[in-house]
Motif scaffolding. Sequence first.
Motif, PDB file in Angstrom:
ATOM      1  N   THR A   1      46.802  23.892  35.190  1.00  0.00           N
ATOM      2  CA  THR A   1      46.924  25.191  35.252  1.00  0.00           C
ATOM      3  C   THR A   1      45.484  25.765  35.065  1.00  0.00           C
ATOM      4  N   LYS A   2      44.375  25.006  34.748  1.00  0.00           N
ATOM      5  CA  LYS A   2      43.232  25.739  35.239  1.00  0.00           C
ATOM      6  C   LYS A   2      42.650  25.474  36.375  1.00  0.00           C
ATOM      7  N   GLN A   3      42.838  24.285  37.166  1.00  0.00           N
ATOM      8  CA  GLN A   3      42.315  24.122  38.135  1.00  0.00           C
ATOM      9  C   GLN A   3      42.931  25.100  39.384  1.00  0.00           C
ATOM     10  N   LYS A   4      44.328  25.208  39.298  1.00  0.00           N
ATOM     11  CA  LYS A   4      44.890  26.170  40.354  1.00  0.00           C
ATOM     12  C   LYS A   4      44.576  27.557  40.140  1.00  0.00           C
ATOM     13  N   PHE A   5      44.568  27.931  38.788  1.00  0.00           N
ATOM     14  CA  PHE A   5      44.690  29.455  38.626  1.00  0.00           C
ATOM     15  C   PHE A   5      43.041  29.903  38.794  1.00  0.00           C
ATOM     16  N   ASP A   6      42.213  28.974  38.054  1.00  0.00           N
ATOM     17  CA  ASP A   6      40.673  29.430  38.263  1.00  0.00           C
ATOM     18  C   ASP A   6      40.395  29.622  39.826  1.00  0.00           C
ATOM     19  N   ASN A   7      40.856  28.523  40.506  1.00  0.00           N
ATOM     20  CA  ASN A   7      40.215  28.408  41.913  1.00  0.00           C
ATOM     21  C   ASN A   7      40.727  29.312  42.721  1.00  0.00           C
ATOM     22  N   LEU A   8      42.114  29.198  42.671  1.00  0.00           N
ATOM     23  CA  LEU A   8      42.753  30.109  43.875  1.00  0.00           C
ATOM     24  C   LEU A   8      42.756  31.687  43.358  1.00  0.00           C
ATOM     25  N   TYR A   9      43.595  31.841  42.399  1.00  0.00           N
ATOM     26  CA  TYR A   9      44.127  33.012  41.864  1.00  0.00           C
ATOM     27  C   TYR A   9      42.782  33.996  41.607  1.00  0.00           C
ATOM     28  N   CYS A  10      42.056  33.111  40.526  1.00  0.00           N
ATOM     29  CA  CYS A  10      40.853  33.923  39.968  1.00  0.00           C
ATOM     30  C   CYS A  10      39.764  34.435  41.508  1.00  0.00           C
ATOM     31  N   CYS A  11      39.836  33.545  42.238  1.00  0.00           N
ATOM     32  CA  CYS A  11      38.822  33.968  43.352  1.00  0.00           C
ATOM     33  C   CYS A  11      39.556  35.013  44.516  1.00  0.00           C
ATOM     34  N   ARG A  12      40.584  34.962  44.399  1.00  0.00           N
ATOM     35  CA  ARG A  12      41.537  35.823  45.370  1.00  0.00           C
ATOM     36  C   ARG A  12      41.307  37.117  44.630  1.00  0.00           C
ATOM     37  N   GLU A  13      40.981  37.286  43.346  1.00  0.00           N
ATOM     38  CA  GLU A  13      40.637  38.716  42.788  1.00  0.00           C
ATOM     39  C   GLU A  13      39.209  39.053  43.027  1.00  0.00           C
ATOM     40  N   SER A  14      38.656  38.135  42.561  1.00  0.00           N
ATOM     41  CA  SER A  14      37.104  38.361  42.113  1.00  0.00           C
ATOM     42  C   SER A  14      36.215  38.347  43.265  1.00  0.00           C
ATOM     43  N   ILE A  15      36.547  37.913  44.515  1.00  0.00           N
ATOM     44  CA  ILE A  15      36.008  37.968  45.586  1.00  0.00           C
ATOM     45  C   ILE A  15      35.627  39.474  45.908  1.00  0.00           C
ATOM     46  N   LEU A  16      36.690  40.186  45.952  1.00  0.00           N
ATOM     47  CA  LEU A  16      36.689  41.535  46.331  1.00  0.00           C
ATOM     48  C   LEU A  16      35.849  42.439  45.332  1.00  0.00           C
ATOM     49  N   ASP A  17      35.993  42.082  44.023  1.00  0.00           N
ATOM     50  CA  ASP A  17      35.165  42.786  43.050  1.00  0.00           C
ATOM     51  C   ASP A  17      33.849  42.290  43.275  1.00  0.00           C
ATOM     52  N   GLY A  18      33.244  41.331  43.338  1.00  0.00           N
ATOM     53  CA  GLY A  18      32.000  40.987  43.526  1.00  0.00           C
ATOM     54  C   GLY A  18      31.307  41.720  44.754  1.00  0.00           C
ATOM     55  N   LEU A  19      32.105  41.485  45.883  1.00  0.00           N
ATOM     56  CA  LEU A  19      31.572  42.448  47.106  1.00  0.00           C
ATOM     57  C   LEU A  19      31.710  43.876  46.919  1.00  0.00           C
ATOM     58  N   LYS A  20      32.529  44.364  45.969  1.00  0.00           N
ATOM     59  CA  LYS A  20      32.422  45.905  46.176  1.00  0.00           C
ATOM     60  C   LYS A  20      31.206  46.079  45.091  1.00  0.00           C
ATOM     61  N   ARG A  21      31.238  45.466  43.910  1.00  0.00           N
ATOM     62  CA  ARG A  21      30.268  46.091  43.039  1.00  0.00           C
ATOM     63  C   ARG A  21      28.900  46.001  43.609  1.00  0.00           C
ATOM     64  N   THR A  22      28.521  44.879  44.397  1.00  0.00           N
ATOM     65  CA  THR A  22      27.228  44.551  44.702  1.00  0.00           C
ATOM     66  C   THR A  22      26.924  45.578  46.042  1.00  0.00           C
ATOM     67  N   THR A  23      27.987  45.733  47.142  1.00  0.00           N
ATOM     68  CA  THR A  23      27.421  46.346  48.245  1.00  0.00           C
ATOM     69  C   THR A  23      28.380  47.775  48.633  1.00  0.00           C
ATOM     70  N   ASP A  24      29.424  48.160  47.852  1.00  0.00           N
ATOM     71  CA  ASP A  24      30.284  49.070  48.209  1.00  0.00           C
ATOM     72  C   ASP A  24      30.846  49.135  49.591  1.00  0.00           C
ATOM     73  N   VAL A  25      31.041  47.621  50.209  1.00  0.00           N
ATOM     74  CA  VAL A  25      31.562  47.598  51.450  1.00  0.00           C
ATOM     75  C   VAL A  25      32.909  48.084  51.758  1.00  0.00           C
ATOM     76  N   MET A  26      33.435  48.486  52.541  1.00  0.00           N
ATOM     77  CA  MET A  26      34.773  48.510  53.102  1.00  0.00           C
ATOM     78  C   MET A  26      35.101  47.369  53.791  1.00  0.00           C
TER      79      MET A  26
END
Length: 590
Positions: free
Chosen positions: A343-368
Amino acid sequence: MSVQAVTAKMAEVELKDVTGKDAPPAISPLTPKAEEKKSENNSTLPSAAAATVEPSPVTTAPSPVKMPQASAMKRPDPQQNGGEAFVNCDGTVAEAPRMKKIQFADQKQEFNKRPTKISRRSLSRSISQSSTDSYSSAASYTDSSDDETSPRDKQQKNSKGNADFCIKNIKQADFGRREIEIAEQEMPALMALRKRAQGEKPLAGAKIVGCTHITAQTAVLMETLSALGAQCRWAACNIYSTQNEVAAALAEGGFSVFAWKGESEDDFWWCIDRCVNVEGWQPNMILDDGGDLTHWIYKKYPNMFKKIKGIVEESVTGVHRLYQLSKAGKLCVPAMNVNDSVTKQKFDNLYCCRESILDGLKRTTDVMFGGKQVVVCGYGEVGKGCSAALKAMGSIVYVTEIDPICALQACMDGFRLVKLNEVIRQVDIVITCTGNKNVVVREYMDRMKNGCIVCNMGHSNTEIDVASLRTPELTWERVRSQVDHVIWPDGKRIVLLAEGRLLNLSCSTVPTFVLSITATTQALALIELYNAPEGRYKQDVYLLPKKMDEYVASLHLPTFDAHLTELSDEQAKYLGLNKNGPFKPNYYRY
Ligand code: NAD
């Protein structure tokens, strides 16, 4: 049938059903009362013990109908294979976790000699990596720079007159309380555990010393442990990640917290020491994230281990250290490896990154993202999450892989599999997710187009060869926090995020729901170790029994109004399963 009813049933499973042995029923920390068992609204902990206690090695001979053992598994030592790679519990081989060298404060350290501001910062760097392999939703909304006085020089008391804490500013407690309440909304399993605990205190008498990120999510965990009967003293495992307002709320609530955002290295060890070196209070459980607390106790107060019943460790690095201790025959209490729970491995790696990649890119660059060309290097769990998120946003996603199986998965998921040099001139964003080194080298960066964003989602900052950009002909411009423009002599610039460190950890938050899963696993591991009868766990490193992993998942299902199907007797017999789980063998890959 609702999921609650299923989990309640799960909880009722008897040890002998699972182990096939006539072992005495193990602790059932939150044993349901008879009438509650009937209620669909109450789920109970599975008998922690539904676990056999022998560390069970990785099974390599799958037998689809064979009853899996719900045992706490011992994971192979990561140091095998020459320290270069380790075998995961599912049999896969992964890169060995990069070890942060423990930097113990000198035995003669004088805590009162504090470094200057500049040296504080440089010292900090040496320890901050200790937790780069665990994630926190750590963005603090309070700025610690407005008050330069070190918390160690302040006399603070909470409204009840208690002064057994050291934090930035107790006046932020109300703000912190609101943050904690927001986190509670997304941490349903911990809240469920609290409800279940109303009559029972499976952690009564537990004295837990913790060293984790101090965030709103951790506060929900600490308050849950307290509701389950434990006393807690806590320090931060990372010098930057403390949410000051949350630390204030915890201190106001009576917790002995020693942490603030922007600690120096000296502060870091001082805070840990204040948690353990206290008159009239000795810990009997450790909850660690990175291994610094554990090693501090080993180094400074080894006799404390006589009373300690177990260690629960969350991070790759900390787990690696525990295996080293175990290998050296120095691990003197049982330890639970939470990091490798499914439950840690699968959720941290896949689902967490699926959401936080967009968050990280947006906050830093405002990229579309729509229409942008993105290359994702590595199609493991993290790469899959990043690729899926960007594809959903309308990006054109290319994938690179070295492993034909993952490569084929990428193709089947509709991504173009390429070599990096084939697309490097045209892409707008490059994301590394390999856990490898030198995936993006200077040669590629020379060929990138103007404005290309380069970032890393892997564990360490080795994936992008950032050092190769520190040459005299290139100019670095810090345009925002964590955002550098690296400018070539002809004016071309690339946008480097977080200097190649983990993007989401450095520049965004991590979804609370993911942290809820990990925190629930930590709570269950503490309950299990604390209540385990003498001899169930030896001085070794264990995985949480799969049945409990399943229980953690089941506690999160009601959030989605999910309705789990129950095996019929006939089906259970056909599959060779216990109706209440565990439902998969330990080698199952999910
Ligand atoms: P994984 O092993 O499942 O996937 C990595 C993939 O990269 C593998 O499929 C491998 O074949 C591939 N790969 C290796 N070298 C490559 C290369 N040179 N070019 C292309 N592909 C290559 O691992 P994972 O779970 O996806 O994790 C990846 C990294 O992310 C690890 O370092 C992990 O610690 C880290 N991680 C980050 C987060 C986060 O929140 N950012 C969360 C969990 C894990």
